[in-house]
Design a protein around this motif. Structure first.
Motif, PDB file in Angstrom:
ATOM      1  N   ASP A 173     -37.252 -16.961  12.793  1.00 34.36           N
ATOM      2  CA  ASP A 173     -36.245 -16.463  13.721  1.00 34.36           C
ATOM      3  C   ASP A 173     -36.358 -14.953  13.843  1.00 34.36           C
ATOM      4  O   ASP A 173     -36.928 -14.281  12.981  1.00 34.36           O
ATOM      5  N   ALA A 174     -35.827 -14.427  14.963  1.00 29.65           N
ATOM      6  CA  ALA A 174     -35.967 -13.000  15.241  1.00 29.65           C
ATOM      7  C   ALA A 174     -34.698 -12.463  15.875  1.00 29.65           C
ATOM      8  O   ALA A 174     -33.996 -13.169  16.608  1.00 29.65           O
ATOM      9  N   LEU A 175     -34.420 -11.195  15.597  1.00 24.22           N
ATOM     10  CA  LEU A 175     -33.301 -10.474  16.189  1.00 24.22           C
ATOM     11  C   LEU A 175     -33.884  -9.286  16.955  1.00 24.22           C
ATOM     12  O   LEU A 175     -34.587  -8.456  16.378  1.00 24.22           O
ATOM     13  N   ASP A 176     -33.602  -9.213  18.252  1.00 25.89           N
ATOM     14  CA  ASP A 176     -34.111  -8.145  19.113  1.00 25.89           C
ATOM     15  C   ASP A 176     -32.943  -7.240  19.490  1.00 25.89           C
ATOM     16  O   ASP A 176     -32.076  -7.624  20.283  1.00 25.89           O
ATOM     17  N   VAL A 177     -32.906  -6.045  18.918  1.00 25.62           N
ATOM     18  CA  VAL A 177     -31.780  -5.126  19.090  1.00 25.62           C
ATOM     19  C   VAL A 177     -32.104  -4.133  20.204  1.00 25.62           C
ATOM     20  O   VAL A 177     -33.106  -3.437  20.155  1.00 25.62           O
ATOM     21  N   GLY A 178     -31.225  -4.060  21.221  1.00 29.57           N
ATOM     22  CA  GLY A 178     -31.501  -3.229  22.389  1.00 29.57           C
ATOM     23  C   GLY A 178     -32.578  -3.878  23.232  1.00 29.57           C
ATOM     24  O   GLY A 178     -33.592  -3.270  23.573  1.00 29.57           O
ATOM     25  N   THR A 179     -32.347  -5.113  23.631  1.00 30.16           N
ATOM     26  CA  THR A 179     -33.414  -5.975  24.152  1.00 30.16           C
ATOM     27  C   THR A 179     -33.983  -5.546  25.492  1.00 30.16           C
ATOM     28  O   THR A 179     -35.134  -5.817  25.791  1.00 30.16           O
ATOM     29  N   GLY A 180     -33.191  -4.885  26.367  1.00 25.87           N
ATOM     30  CA  GLY A 180     -33.712  -4.501  27.679  1.00 25.87           C
ATOM     31  C   GLY A 180     -34.093  -5.726  28.492  1.00 25.87           C
ATOM     32  O   GLY A 180     -33.274  -6.611  28.736  1.00 25.87           O
ATOM     33  N   ILE A 199     -29.759  -8.729  21.636  1.00 28.31           N
ATOM     34  CA  ILE A 199     -28.487  -8.070  21.921  1.00 28.31           C
ATOM     35  C   ILE A 199     -28.734  -6.745  22.632  1.00 28.31           C
ATOM     36  O   ILE A 199     -29.758  -6.091  22.433  1.00 28.31           O
ATOM     37  N   ASP A 200     -27.781  -6.381  23.492  1.00 28.12           N
ATOM     38  CA  ASP A 200     -27.853  -5.118  24.217  1.00 28.12           C
ATOM     39  C   ASP A 200     -26.439  -4.737  24.635  1.00 28.12           C
ATOM     40  O   ASP A 200     -25.624  -5.619  24.942  1.00 28.12           O
ATOM     41  N   THR A 201     -26.170  -3.438  24.666  1.00 23.02           N
ATOM     42  CA  THR A 201     -24.844  -2.985  25.088  1.00 23.02           C
ATOM     43  C   THR A 201     -24.670  -3.080  26.596  1.00 23.02           C
ATOM     44  O   THR A 201     -23.548  -3.020  27.092  1.00 23.02           O
ATOM     45  N   ASP A 202     -25.759  -3.226  27.341  1.00 21.23           N
ATOM     46  CA  ASP A 202     -25.727  -3.262  28.795  1.00 21.23           C
ATOM     47  C   ASP A 202     -25.698  -4.720  29.278  1.00 21.23           C
ATOM     48  O   ASP A 202     -26.673  -5.452  29.099  1.00 21.23           O
ATOM     49  N   PRO A 203     -24.596  -5.170  29.914  1.00 17.16           N
ATOM     50  CA  PRO A 203     -24.536  -6.551  30.397  1.00 17.16           C
ATOM     51  C   PRO A 203     -25.626  -6.871  31.413  1.00 17.16           C
ATOM     52  O   PRO A 203     -26.076  -8.027  31.486  1.00 17.16           O
ATOM     53  N   VAL A 204     -26.056  -5.878  32.199  1.00 19.84           N
ATOM     54  CA  VAL A 204     -27.130  -6.117  33.166  1.00 19.84           C
ATOM     55  C   VAL A 204     -28.421  -6.471  32.438  1.00 19.84           C
ATOM     56  O   VAL A 204     -29.152  -7.398  32.826  1.00 19.84           O
ATOM     57  N   ALA A 205     -28.712  -5.743  31.352  1.00 15.10           N
ATOM     58  CA  ALA A 205     -29.907  -6.043  30.566  1.00 15.10           C
ATOM     59  C   ALA A 205     -29.825  -7.449  29.981  1.00 15.10           C
ATOM     60  O   ALA A 205     -30.833  -8.175  29.949  1.00 15.10           O
ATOM     61  N   VAL A 206     -28.654  -7.850  29.520  1.00 21.14           N
ATOM     62  CA  VAL A 206     -28.488  -9.194  28.959  1.00 21.14           C
ATOM     63  C   VAL A 206     -28.782 -10.253  30.012  1.00 21.14           C
ATOM     64  O   VAL A 206     -29.467 -11.260  29.746  1.00 21.14           O
ATOM     65  N   ASP A 207     -28.292 -10.032  31.233  1.00 19.25           N
ATOM     66  CA  ASP A 207     -28.562 -10.981  32.317  1.00 19.25           C
ATOM     67  C   ASP A 207     -30.056 -11.035  32.636  1.00 19.25           C
ATOM     68  O   ASP A 207     -30.629 -12.123  32.848  1.00 19.25           O
ATOM     69  N   ILE A 208     -30.705  -9.873  32.682  1.00 18.37           N
ATOM     70  CA  ILE A 208     -32.136  -9.821  32.982  1.00 18.37           C
ATOM     71  C   ILE A 208     -32.938 -10.503  31.886  1.00 18.37           C
ATOM     72  O   ILE A 208     -33.878 -11.267  32.155  1.00 18.37           O
ATOM     73  N   THR A 226     -24.006  -9.486  24.363  1.00 19.10           N
ATOM     74  CA  THR A 226     -23.594  -8.101  24.138  1.00 19.10           C
ATOM     75  C   THR A 226     -22.909  -7.900  22.786  1.00 19.10           C
ATOM     76  O   THR A 226     -22.306  -6.854  22.552  1.00 19.10           O
ATOM     77  N   THR A 227     -22.986  -8.868  21.905  1.00 19.64           N
ATOM     78  CA  THR A 227     -22.365  -8.740  20.581  1.00 19.64           C
ATOM     79  C   THR A 227     -22.919  -7.519  19.846  1.00 19.64           C
ATOM     80  O   THR A 227     -24.138  -7.339  19.775  1.00 19.64           O
ATOM     81  N   PRO A 228     -22.064  -6.641  19.312  1.00 14.16           N
ATOM     82  CA  PRO A 228     -22.558  -5.477  18.574  1.00 14.16           C
ATOM     83  C   PRO A 228     -23.337  -5.903  17.327  1.00 14.16           C
ATOM     84  O   PRO A 228     -23.061  -6.958  16.735  1.00 14.16           O
ATOM     85  N   LEU A 229     -24.292  -5.080  16.933  1.00  9.50           N
ATOM     86  CA  LEU A 229     -25.092  -5.378  15.747  1.00  9.50           C
ATOM     87  C   LEU A 229     -24.209  -5.582  14.527  1.00  9.50           C
ATOM     88  O   LEU A 229     -24.460  -6.478  13.712  1.00  9.50           O
ATOM     89  N   SER A 230     -23.171  -4.757  14.394  1.00 10.40           N
ATOM     90  CA  SER A 230     -22.301  -4.850  13.215  1.00 10.40           C
ATOM     91  C   SER A 230     -21.550  -6.171  13.142  1.00 10.40           C
ATOM     92  O   SER A 230     -21.069  -6.553  12.077  1.00 10.40           O
ATOM     93  N   ALA A 231     -21.458  -6.891  14.279  1.00  9.04           N
ATOM     94  CA  ALA A 231     -20.733  -8.161  14.299  1.00  9.04           C
ATOM     95  C   ALA A 231     -21.653  -9.368  14.183  1.00  9.04           C
ATOM     96  O   ALA A 231     -21.170 -10.510  14.152  1.00  9.04           O
ATOM     97  N   ILE A 232     -22.963  -9.148  14.107  1.00 10.54           N
ATOM     98  CA  ILE A 232     -23.902 -10.251  13.978  1.00 10.54           C
ATOM     99  C   ILE A 232     -23.857 -10.791  12.554  1.00 10.54           C
ATOM    100  O   ILE A 232     -23.819 -10.030  11.585  1.00 10.54           O
ATOM    101  N   SER A 233     -23.864 -12.112  12.421  1.00  9.50           N
ATOM    102  CA  SER A 233     -23.860 -12.727  11.090  1.00  9.50           C
ATOM    103  C   SER A 233     -25.223 -13.329  10.802  1.00  9.50           C
ATOM    104  O   SER A 233     -26.017 -13.603  11.705  1.00  9.50           O
ATOM    105  N   GLY A 234     -25.487 -13.541   9.525  1.00  9.62           N
ATOM    106  CA  GLY A 234     -26.741 -14.157   9.127  1.00  9.62           C
ATOM    107  C   GLY A 234     -27.887 -13.179   9.044  1.00  9.62           C
ATOM    108  O   GLY A 234     -27.746 -11.985   9.330  1.00  9.62           O
ATOM    109  N   CYS A 235     -29.048 -13.683   8.619  1.00 11.26           N
ATOM    110  CA  CYS A 235     -30.245 -12.861   8.460  1.00 11.26           C
ATOM    111  C   CYS A 235     -31.391 -13.450   9.272  1.00 11.26           C
ATOM    112  O   CYS A 235     -31.399 -14.637   9.584  1.00 11.26           O
ATOM    113  N   PHE A 236     -32.365 -12.600   9.583  1.00  9.83           N
ATOM    114  CA  PHE A 236     -33.495 -12.990  10.416  1.00  9.83           C
ATOM    115  C   PHE A 236     -34.802 -12.591   9.727  1.00  9.83           C
ATOM    116  O   PHE A 236     -34.883 -11.543   9.087  1.00  9.83           O
ATOM    117  N   ASP A 237     -35.808 -13.426   9.899  1.00  9.66           N
ATOM    118  CA  ASP A 237     -37.118 -13.122   9.309  1.00  9.66           C
ATOM    119  C   ASP A 237     -37.758 -11.895   9.945  1.00  9.66           C
ATOM    120  O   ASP A 237     -38.537 -11.191   9.308  1.00  9.66           O
TER     121      ASP A 237
END
Length: 307
Positions: A173-180, A199-208, A226-237
Motif C-alpha cells: 500500500d502507498a500514501l501519496d501526500v500532495g498528490t496533484g 491526499i491534497d489540500t486542493d479539491p480540484v487536484a483531488v477531482d483530477i 482532502t483529509t489532512p495528513l495529521s488525520a490519516i490513520s494506519g501505516c503504509f509500506d
C-alpha cells in the motif's frame, strides 16, 4: 472560429511548476514552456545542451479572462517567488488574443509520450502507445494539477518508485501526500500496490487525481481525498511526497508515523542546497537514507523507516 487569450512570463526554470500552479488556479486551459528537445544538429540522438536558466512560460485562457486582473495577480505573486527561490528574473512578458479555429488541437503537438524510467511511460490521452515488455503506460494530460512527468522532481520520484517495487517484498500500500494529478500514486497502483490513498489540500487536484485513476484503470485501489495528513490513520509500506523542503521538514514526524516499520519514503521537491537539511531532519526522526538522486536544481531522496 475559436477565440483564446495567452499570457506569457519570463521565469527561471525551477519556478516553472509554481507559476504553472498559479495559472491553473486562475483558470488556465494549458501551458507551454520553451524547451530544447533536439541536439545541435537537429537529431534527437544528439547530446542535448543544458537548458537555459531563464525560460518563457505561456498560459492559455478562455476568451473571457480579465488579462489586466491576471497581470496584477502575477505581480502580487512575484514577492512570494522571491521568498521561495531568491531574487530572480521573473517578469511579465506579453499577452495576446488568439483567433484560430485549429489552436485547441494544434497546441497538443508540443506534448508526446515519453519513457521516464525503466518501466514507466507517460502518454497524453490523445496519443496511442502500446506497452512494451515490462512497461507500464500512464495516461496523464498536461495543463492539469502539478505532476505530468515533465518536471525533474516527478521523473526522479517515478524512477525511485520503480526501484522500491523491485524490492522483495514490494509495497502493498502507498500514501501519496500532495498528490496533484495523482501521477505518483497511480504509478504505485500500476506497479502493483493493492491500496493507494492520495491526499491534497486542493479539491480540484483531488477531482483530477480521481479522474486520472479511472482513466488508468486503477480506481478500485486508488482513493483521493482532502483529509489532512495529521488525520490519516494506519501505516503504509510506501509514502510519497513531492512537495518542497520546508513543507517536508514541517511534516516529517507525521510522514514517518504514517510509514510502516521497514517501509520506504520517496521525497522530492527539494532544492539541491536544502537536501542536507531534509536528510538531517528525517534521520533525526528515525529514518535512514538509502539513495539520493539529483537532476537540474533538484534532489530526490529515498528513506527507510527503522523497524
Amino acid at each position: 472560429m475559436t477565440r483564446w487569450k495567452s499570457f506569457s512570463v519570463q521565469i527561471r526554470r525551477e519556478a516553472v511548476d509554481a507559476v504553472t500552479q498559479f495559472f491553473v488556479a486562475h483558470g488556465s486551459l494549458g501551458t507551454a514552456c520553451d524547451e530544447q528537445l533536439l541536439g545541435v544538429e537537429g537529431d534527437p540522438a544528439d547530446p542535448i545542451p543544458p537548458p537555459p536558466m531563464v525560460t518563457r512560460l505561456t498560459a492559455y485562457f478562455p476568451w473571457d479572462i480579465d488579462l489586466h486582473a491576471l497581470k496584477r495577480a502575477f505581480i502580487d505573486l512575484l514577492p512570494v517567488l522571491a521568498e521561495s527561490f531568491g531574487p530572480g528574473p521573473e517578469a511579465f512578458s506579453d499577452a495576446a488574443e488568439i483567433t484560430d479555429a485549429g489552436w485547441a488541437e494544434k497546441w497538443k503537438e508540443h506534448f508526446h509520450a515519453r519513457k521516464i524510467g525503466r518501466k514507466i511511460v507517460i502518454r497524453p490521452s490523445w496519443e496511442t502507445v502500446e506497452a512494451g515488455e515490462g512497461e507500464v503506460v500512464l495516461t496523464i494530460d498536461p495543463g492539469q494539477a502539478f505532476g505530468t512527468g515533465t518536471h525533474e522532481t516527478t521523473r526522479m520520484c517515478l524512477r525511485m518508485i520503480e526501484d522500491v517495487f523491485d524490492l522483495s517484498p514490494p509495497p502493498r500500500d502507498a500514501l501519496d501526500v500532495g498528490t496533484g494529478t495523482g501521477i505518483l500514486g497511480i504509478a504505485a497502483a500500476c506497479l502493483g500496490a493493492k491500496r493507494v490513498l492520495a491526499i491534497d489540500t486542493d479539491p480540484v487536484a483531488v477531482d483530477i487525481a480521481s479522474k486520472n485513476a479511472r482513466e488508468n484503470g486503477v480506481a478500485d485501489v486508488f482513493r483521493a481525498e482532502t483529509t489532512p495528513l495529521s488525520a490519516i490513520s494506519g501505516c503504509f509500506d510506501l509514502v510519497l511526497g513531492n512537495l518542497i523542503a520546508e513543507i517536508l521538514i514541517d511534516i516529517a514526524p507525521d510522514l514517518l508515523r504514517r510509514t510502516a516499520p521497514g517501509g520506504h519514503l520517496v521525497l522530492s521537491g527539494i532544492l539541491a542546497e536544502k537536501s542536507g537539511w531534509v536528510v538531517d531532519e528525517f534521520v533525526k526522526n528515525g529514518a535512514s537514507v538509502l539513495a539520493e538522486s539529483a537532476e537540474g536544481q533538484w534532489t530526490t531522496l529515498l528513506f527507510r523507516r527503522g523497524a
